[in-house]
Scaffold this active site. Structure first.
Site, short mmCIF file in Angstrom:
data_model
loop_
_atom_site.label_atom_id
_atom_site.label_comp_id
_atom_site.label_asym_id
_atom_site.label_seq_id
_atom_site.Cartn_x
_atom_site.Cartn_y
_atom_site.Cartn_z
N SER A 136 0.81 -1.21 0.00
CA SER A 136 0.00 0.00 0.00
C SER A 136 0.85 1.27 0.00
CB SER A 136 -0.97 -0.05 1.19
OG SER A 136 -1.95 0.95 1.09
N ASP A 155 10.65 5.03 -9.91
CA ASP A 155 10.28 5.65 -11.19
C ASP A 155 11.09 6.91 -11.46
OD1 ASP A 155 8.48 3.68 -11.66
OD2 ASP A 155 6.68 4.93 -11.59
N LYS A 204 -0.58 -4.32 -3.12
CA LYS A 204 -1.86 -3.83 -2.62
C LYS A 204 -2.00 -2.38 -3.07
CE LYS A 204 -4.60 -3.09 1.59
NZ LYS A 204 -4.91 -1.68 1.27
#
Length: 543
Positions: free
Chosen positions: A294, A305, A319
């Site tokens: 999460s 990224d 999740k």
């Protein structure tokens, strides 16, 4: 209930919950179809309550239909009873009122794992290994851990009376402790793991996490931090805004951190680092595992990224469902999935849950057959520097480092709390017969395994032959010594001393420290790209 009735009840209760619980007065505006199914649901409840062969209450029937409804949606939409809802809200706070002890069930007894320094528990002298046999003169035998903790907590300034059974004392101790504010830190460990490398562990994301990380990094800078190992292993997530606050401390100002996409217009949101944020420019490694979930995956995904850090470990849980929590009647709540999380490159975090069995197996540390290539799951995406990353299965590390497997006999000893119980007895004996342990640099004597083996046999946990065979390998002996050292230091100095001792032998941490060369190269490459973007073109002026 027959299957058709159950489906009708589930569908009907969805309408009831959403129209009555979430939209209140809109109940009167239901169309004729909704009124029909509501009427049918009422008839079903009445028939079951009045004519079922067993004794059932309306509350039981309605709760059963709620549980059935949420199971048809996704693995994370859940109905929260009043107690569960209250517990969830407590966990999101940065503090609570209580005693300041970490407790657990050891051999079926409520046991103090460690008192937190500076709290009421430490001030009255509670120790690791103390068994809490009674709370307010009520035996703790048979209590579950949640019930016991709820009895120990309470309003600030109130007292709680507990009875302690301590190894080495013939009579129980009656202790009265005044409750006080207990910090609920999510940055539990932050220290220099080497002269130039800092280690920070974030356990979850509560209301104080962003400020805790900021304060820890400021202190570690002053202590000589030039590189950072950020540990997100077994971080199950928490508050989104706190994950964003932490991400802002690493990604460039204005950079995307996470995007949510759902069915409704207001579920589409993008979160970016504020222009006021100042990112730490230093080699960064982030440790993750299957328990990283999460909000922790959002942080790891943003770092990966934007190429500001190297992700190391094993693939995360996956999740990526946005939970919106609604308050319902009678103190209950509904955690409803309203959108999905996407990383800055556009990849979906959520793992496939078509098979609830596979999903639950992976989430609980089991093995699920993975595709041979990440691209077999979804399309590839690119980081800022053009590195390939894939979505739909959590965050895949840049470098895979599997955890070290413990030998079966060591796992058996851990499951019986052998190292913890031996350490408590060993420390207490040392305090009486020898010089007490005075420094966290303490190491076990050469004969400690012999003492441990004799203790295991005396306690009836194993035969002498089983101990010798189980700890025959030098590697297993090293693990046993490290566990003993960690538990003795916990008994003497607290949880952080224990954690540091275990971290010294953590295979993933040791391997991560060897990878800072790659993390430094990543930082250099990112700076080169930024410098090229800022450099005026040949024959022209950058405007």
């Amino acid at each position: 209930m027959r299957p058709t009735w159950r489906k009708t009840a589930i569908a009907l209760f969805v309408v009831t919950l959403l129209t009555g619980g979430l939209f209140g007065d809109r109940l009167l505006a239901l169309n004729d179809d909704a009124r029909e199914v509501l009427r049918l649901y009422t008839e079903l409840l009445t028939a079951a309550r009045e004519s079922y062969a067993g004794e059932v209450s309306y509350r039981q029937l309605v709760n059963a239909s709620i549980e059935g409804m949420v199971r048809t949606l996704d693995p994370h939409t859940s109905f929260l009873s009043a107690d569960a809802y209250s517990t969830m809200r407590d966990r999101q706070q940065s503090s609570f009122f209580g005693l300041g002890i970490l407790v657990g069930m050891r051999n079926g007894r409520l046991t103090v794992i460690t008192p937190i320094e500076g709290t009421p528990a430490s001030r009255v002298g509670l120790r690791a290994g103390d068994v809490i046999s009674e709370i307010e003169h009520e035996p703790t035998e048979g209590m579950n851990i949640n019930e016991a903790v709820s009895r120990l907590k309470g309003p600030k300034g109130t007292k709680v009376n507990i009875t302690i059974v301590r190894p080495g004392l013939e009579e129980p101790l009656e202790v009265s402790i005044t409750r006080d504010r207990i910090p609920q830190n999510s940055v539990r460990y932050a220290y220099m793991i080497s002269p130039d490398t800092a280690y920070v562990n974030i356990s979850d994301f509560n209301r104080g996490t962003g400020a805790e990380v900021e304060g820890a990094l400021r202190r570690l800078r002053e202590e000589g931090m030039e590189r950072l190992l950020l540990d997100l292993r077994n971080n199950g997530g928490g508050l989104l805004d706190q994950a964003i606050e932490v991400a802002e401390q690493f990604v460039p100002a204005g950079a995307a951190i996470v995007e949510t996409r759902g069915r409704t217009r207001d579920s589409f949101q993008e979160f970016r680092a504020t222009e006021r944020s100042t990112a730490h420019e230093l080699p960064l490694i982030v440790l993750v595992n299957e328990g990283t979930a999460s909000a922790a995956e959002i942080l790891a995904g943003a770092i990966q990224d934007h190429d500001v850090g190297l992700i190391v470990g094993v693939p995360t849980w996956g999740k990526g469902l946005v939970q919106t929590v609604y308050s319902l009647s009678y103190g209950a709540g509904l955690a409803l999935t309203t959108a999905k999380y996407y990383t800055p490159s556009g990849r979906l975090i959520q793992r496939d849950y078509t098979s609830f069995y596979d999903y639950a197996t992976y989430a609980n540390g089991g093995t699920v057959e993975e595709p041979e290539a990440p691209g077999a799951v979804t399309e590839a995406f690119s980081t800022d520097l053009g590195r390939k990353v894939y979505g739909g299965g959590g965050i895949a590390p840049d470098v895979i480092v599997e955890p070290e497997e413990l030998a079966p006999y060591v796992q058996y000893l851990l499951s019986r709390n052998a190292f913890f119980d031996f350490a408590v007895a060993y420390r207490n004996r040392r305090s009486v017969t020898e010089a007490p342990i005075e420094s966290p640099a303490w190491s076990p004597p050469t004969d400690v395994l012999e003492q441990f083996a004799a203790w295991v046999v005396d306690e009836g946990l194993s035969t002498r032959e089983e101990v010798e065979n189980g700890l025959a390998e030098p590697l297993d002996q090293e693990v046993a010594r490290r566990q003993i050292r960690a538990e003795v230091l916990n008994a003497a100095f607290g949880l952080e001393a224990r954690y540091r001792a275990l971290a010294d032998g953590d295979h993933q941490i040791r391997r991560a420290l060897e990878l800072f060369g790659e993390a430094s190269e990543l930082l250099v490459r990112r700076h080169e790209v930024v410098d090229d973007a800022d450099r005026p073109p040949a024959g022209g002026v950058l405007r």
